[in-house]
Scaffold this active site. Structure first.
Site, PDB file in Angstrom:
ATOM      1  N   SER A 140       1.075  -1.173   0.004  1.00 48.65           N
ATOM      2  CA  SER A 140      -0.197  -0.021  -0.042  1.00 48.65           C
ATOM      3  C   SER A 140       0.871   1.356   0.107  1.00 48.65           C
ATOM      4  O   SER A 140       2.214   1.133  -0.280  1.00 48.65           O
ATOM      5  CB  SER A 140      -0.935   0.164   1.232  1.00 48.65           C
ATOM      6  OG  SER A 140      -1.884   0.946   1.045  1.00 48.65           O
ATOM      7  N   ASN A 141       0.158   2.361   0.575  1.00 49.88           N
ATOM      8  CA  ASN A 141       1.207   3.401   0.398  1.00 49.88           C
ATOM      9  C   ASN A 141       0.599   4.357   1.709  1.00 49.88           C
ATOM     10  O   ASN A 141      -0.128   4.056   2.282  1.00 49.88           O
ATOM     11  CB  ASN A 141       0.981   4.558  -0.761  1.00 49.88           C
ATOM     12  CG  ASN A 141      -0.413   4.698  -1.155  1.00 49.88           C
ATOM     13  OD1 ASN A 141      -1.174   5.357  -0.702  1.00 49.88           O
ATOM     14  ND2 ASN A 141      -0.796   4.067  -2.297  1.00 49.88           N
ATOM     15  N   TYR A 142       1.396   5.719   1.750  1.00 50.99           N
ATOM     16  CA  TYR A 142       1.064   6.481   3.053  1.00 50.99           C
ATOM     17  C   TYR A 142      -0.458   7.173   2.970  1.00 50.99           C
ATOM     18  O   TYR A 142      -0.598   7.990   3.705  1.00 50.99           O
ATOM     19  CB  TYR A 142       2.089   7.468   3.385  1.00 50.99           C
ATOM     20  CG  TYR A 142       3.263   6.649   3.847  1.00 50.99           C
ATOM     21  CD1 TYR A 142       3.329   6.202   5.031  1.00 50.99           C
ATOM     22  CD2 TYR A 142       4.424   6.532   2.962  1.00 50.99           C
ATOM     23  CE1 TYR A 142       4.531   5.322   5.700  1.00 50.99           C
ATOM     24  CE2 TYR A 142       5.763   6.152   3.539  1.00 50.99           C
ATOM     25  CZ  TYR A 142       5.742   5.319   4.772  1.00 50.99           C
ATOM     26  OH  TYR A 142       6.848   4.985   5.340  1.00 50.99           O
ATOM     27  N   SER A 143      -1.251   7.033   1.899  1.00 50.57           N
ATOM     28  CA  SER A 143      -2.295   8.050   1.969  1.00 50.57           C
ATOM     29  C   SER A 143      -3.100   7.803   2.789  1.00 50.57           C
ATOM     30  O   SER A 143      -3.622   6.550   3.351  1.00 50.57           O
ATOM     31  CB  SER A 143      -2.997   7.801   0.467  1.00 50.57           C
ATOM     32  OG  SER A 143      -4.114   8.310   0.502  1.00 50.57           O
ATOM     33  N   ALA A 173      -4.700   7.388  -3.856  1.00 50.85           N
ATOM     34  CA  ALA A 173      -3.460   7.053  -4.468  1.00 50.85           C
ATOM     35  C   ALA A 173      -3.571   5.394  -4.771  1.00 50.85           C
ATOM     36  O   ALA A 173      -3.468   4.561  -3.709  1.00 50.85           O
ATOM     37  CB  ALA A 173      -2.555   7.363  -3.078  1.00 50.85           C
TER      38      ALA A 173
END
Ligand code: CTP
Length: 402
Positions: A213-216, A281
């Site tokens: 995943s990502n930091y969004s 994101a």
């Protein structure tokens, strides 16, 4: 004579125990003059600073402080009051009431009503300079902002302590101005429009316990959704996994995990959407194979995760766009920002792209602020200063290409 946008609106005015409570009398008078109905709720401490008689005379309604009326034993319903309100204004808001609101400490009529309301909430802090600067107050105000409250910033000037600095409650005329602009006809500018928003990250499962995943955090997407709903739009958010956010009543949220699910739900809503704003994101890749049971370190350990490209949701919707639909994307760039953003806009058939640079302090993941440049299909760009994410949301909607 022009009619105030507050004419006929129901306003709960919460007054707390600070010296600025004397200004609440003028605020009540101005709100009544604008045609609003005002119900004053005072905290017990507020009564030390201004009398209920003054406020009930000005508002034309008995002031409420307690859950029960001392004379008749009649119960005052905080739920009814909360639901009655179109606007819930706390002015002055002391550090203590701000903290209680931020944490849900419902030990008085004012905070219980706040927790029951679905109205737009406005908070006008007033306190001494040092209390205003304290990290606790800053943090609590940030929590309220994140919950969707509008903070009417304290002004600078001489304070009750004779210190000079930030902490004076904003003047009643200006508080009325903020309320008027919140209820002005522009607030209905998206009435009848269907708005689709993608928000948050996507999670791409490797096995039942691990994902890519990502930091969004979803803050920007939810801020746009709330602003669009406040302007009368019929809003659907297709949201990746995010924490809890204040949601304007009426917003429909479709929860998804992966990019494939997000694409499916966004496509499902797109056909009758007028405006789609793609703030998610989306993970660009997903594991080629999703293990159905947990990968064990010893037994069936893997050294590499093979990835495949996820579909581009923005580009897919862009290819299906019909005349009259507006498509807005985001671009998070670290270098060659404008060029890259414009190329993305063209490739995905967008009408506008909101460019964030990770090089800008205060912009990007998880912050309450953002610094963006709006880039349009004709190559023109509008650079905006650092603002709160709700202000950026308003700018995006103000600048939507027709
Ligand atoms: N986007 C999308 N689906 C994807 C990737 C991105 O819908 N699979 C959308 C985002 O929501 C955003 C815009 O496309 O509105 C640009 O996203 P960004 O990550 O900046 O661009 P990418 O196309 O992924 O390009 P790159 O990562 O190479 O910069």
């Amino acid at each position: 004579m022009t009619v105030s946008p507050l004419n006929g609106k129901h306003i709960v005015l919460g007054i707390t125990g600070g010296i600025a409570a004397y200004k609440s009398a003028m605020l009540t008078r101005l709100l009544i003059k604008s045609g609003a109905e005002v119900q004053v709720i005072m905290t017990p401490n507020a009564r030390e600073f201004i009398t209920p008689v003054t406020l009930s005379t000005l508002s034309g309604k008995p002031v409420i402080t307690e859950f029960f009326s001392a004379n008749s034993g009649e119960w005052h319903s905080h739920v009814d009051l909360g639901l009655w309100a179109d606007a819930f204004v706390v002015a002055p808001a002391t550090a203590s009431t701000i903290a209680k609101m931020a944490c849900g400490v419902a030990d008085n009529m004012l905070v219980t009503s706040y927790l029951s309301t679905r109205a737009r909430v406005f908070v006008a802090p007033a306190m001494d300079f040092d209390m205003m600067q304290h990290p606790t107050t800053t943090r609590n105000l940030q929590l309220l902002r994140a919950d969707g409250c509008t903070i009417i910033e304290a002004a600078e000037g001489e304070l009750a302590s004779h210190l000079t600095g930030k902490g004076r409650m904003e003047e009643p005329e200006n508080i009325v101005r903020v309320l008027e602009s919140a209820f002005s006809p522009i607030s209905a500018s998206l009435a009848g429009k269907k708005v689709l928003i993608t928000a948050g990250p996507t999670q791409e499962k490797i096995d039942p316990v691990r994902y890519i995943s990502n930091y969004s955090t979803g803050k920007m997407g939810y801020a746009i959704a709330n602003e669009a709903a406040a302007r009368g739009a019929d809003v659907t958010i297709v949201s990746g996994p995010v924490g809890h956010f204040y949601l304007h009543p009426g917003i429909k949220v479709i929860h998804v995990e992966s990019a494939l699910e997000m694409l499916d739900k966004a496509q499902g809503s797109f056909a009758d959407t007028d405006i789609a704003i793609l703030a998610a994101a989306v993970a660009d890749y997903r594991p080629a194979f999703r293990h159905s049971s947990k990968i064990k370190r010893e037994e069936n350990s893997i050294d590499t995760v093979e990835l495949v490209k996820n579909p581009d949701i923005a580009a897919t919707l862009g290819a299906a766009k019909r005349p009259g639909q507006t498509l807005v994307g985001f671009a998070l760039e670290t270098d060659n920002e404008l060029d890259n953003a414009l190329r993305k806009l063209v490739r995905k058939h967008l009408d506008m792209i909101v460019l964030n640079s990770l090089r800008d302090h205060g912009a990007g993941f998880g912050t309450d602020t953002n610094k963006v440049t709006l880039v349009f299909a004709d190559g023109s760009a509008r650079e905006l200063p650092l603002k709160s994410k709700s202000e950026v949301a308003a700018d995006i909607l103000d600048n939507l290409p027709k």
